[in-house]
Enzyme design. Structure first.
Site, short mmCIF file in Angstrom:
data_model
loop_
_atom_site.label_atom_id
_atom_site.label_comp_id
_atom_site.label_asym_id
_atom_site.label_seq_id
_atom_site.Cartn_x
_atom_site.Cartn_y
_atom_site.Cartn_z
CG HIS A 1 56.34 -41.21 -91.76
ND1 HIS A 1 57.44 -41.44 -92.55
CD2 HIS A 1 56.14 -42.37 -91.07
CE1 HIS A 1 57.88 -42.67 -92.37
NE2 HIS A 1 57.11 -43.26 -91.47
CG ASP A 2 51.33 -38.65 -91.40
OD1 ASP A 2 51.92 -38.77 -92.49
OD2 ASP A 2 50.48 -39.47 -91.01
#
Ligand code: BDR
Ligand code: CA
Length: 314
Positions: free
Chosen positions: A244-245
């Protein structure tokens, strides 16, 4: 050559947060990390503060300033995600305890002070966890909103639904009240929702390429990803879990990897069933004001090529 973009990374590491920090530190020509602020989320803030420093040390960057922030959401009990990230939040590789110090200043004060002292419109906030620190900073010093260049966040989901409840993505779910404050602040927001990050899968061959770099940072990263993906492979039935990040940092370096559109986004804070949901007006069916650029698609191989290239520079 343009100047590197000044950023503050607000984070709850987390293996994917670690990948984001490494991507930023491996890209000094494009990105200057003014500081890393930690927040409670994946694990309590004492651990996210420990983990952020471990990542800096793995990158040989003991000079990066790390500030501890909120230990709980603005007005709710903390929800954590050890079931995904392991007991320490950074399970996977064997790591040394960090020796670089935490800064004495509170993360919220660092965010305020930096935004007030740097020229208006030059500092980008990159948020990789719950939005508690940023919302607290906005509550304490509302004048900072007009000084932020952009806030690029990993959070929310729309077509993909949620990952902690059917409706909510974890970062927004942890502190929906904070998210509401941020989305109403007038800060230009770029949102990386699950719609993007669920397309960024840590296929075995991609992780092997990172491991093959051979540096302590890259090998630790590969081991983190191997741990992190276990839960998601089972959950989603894919060959690799979503990363994700680091999409937040990749957007700063290569915005052309992403496509999305300006939308109105409202945060559900009341319903028991859908609390933390990001209600995205993708089809523009209301006249509500646009308050975020919501990303939907990514060139995932282009993203992994970038991540691998930059990890090799650390
Ligand atoms: C987000 O939640 C955290 O567990 C990850 O680090 C990421 O920021 C994904 O929903
Ligand atoms: Ca995170």
């Amino acid at each position: 050559m343009t100047e590197p973009r000044k950023i503050i990374i607000d984070t709850d590491p987390g293996q994917d947060d670690a990948a984001a920090i490494m991507l930023a530190l491996g890209s000094p020509a494009e990105i200057e990390v003014l500081g890393i602020t930690t927040v409670a989320g994946n694990v309590p803030v004492a651990l996210t503060s420990r983990n952020a420093r471990i990542v800096c040390e793995l990158c040989n960057r003991r000079d990066v300033k790390v500030f501890a922030g909120a230990d709980k959401p603005i007005s709710r009990p903390l929800v954590t995600a050890e079931h995904v990230h392991g007991k320490t939040g950074l399970d996977g590789p064997v790591v040394e305890e960090p020796t670089m110090p935490l800064q004495a200043q509170h993360a919220v004060d660092f965010i305020i002070e930096t935004l007030l002292s740097e020229p208006t419109g030059t500092v980008t906030l990159c948020t990789l966890g719950a939005l508690t620190n940023v919302a607290m900073a906005l509550n304490k010093a509302p004048e900072i909103a007009a000084r932020v260049r952009e806030l690029v966040m990993m959070g929310g989901g729309f077509f993909e639904g949620g990952n902690i409840t059917p409706a909510a993505e974890f970062n927004i779910y942890v502190d929906p009240d904070a998210a509401e404050i941020v989305f109403k602040s007038g800060i230009p927001i770029v949102m990386m929702p699950l719609d993007v990050t669920h397309r960024v899968l840590t296929y075995k061959a991609r992780v092997e390429k990172i491991k093959a770099i051979g540096s302590p940072a890259a090998v630790a990263m590969a081991e983190m990803l191997e741990f992190f993906e276990r839960f998601d492979i089972e959950k989603y039935g894919t060959d690799g879990g979503p990363l994700h990040d680091p999409t937040v940092i990749a957007y700063l370096i290569r915005p052309e990897l992403f496509t999305g559109r300006d939308c109105n986004v409202e945060i559900e804070t009341k319903s028991e069933l859908t609390v933390g949901m990001t209600v995205v007006d993708w089809w523009q069916v209301t006249k509500r004001k646009h308050n975020a650029k919501v990303m939907r698609f990514i060139d995932d191989q282009g993203f992994f090529d970038l991540l691998t290239e930059r990890l090799a520079r650390l």
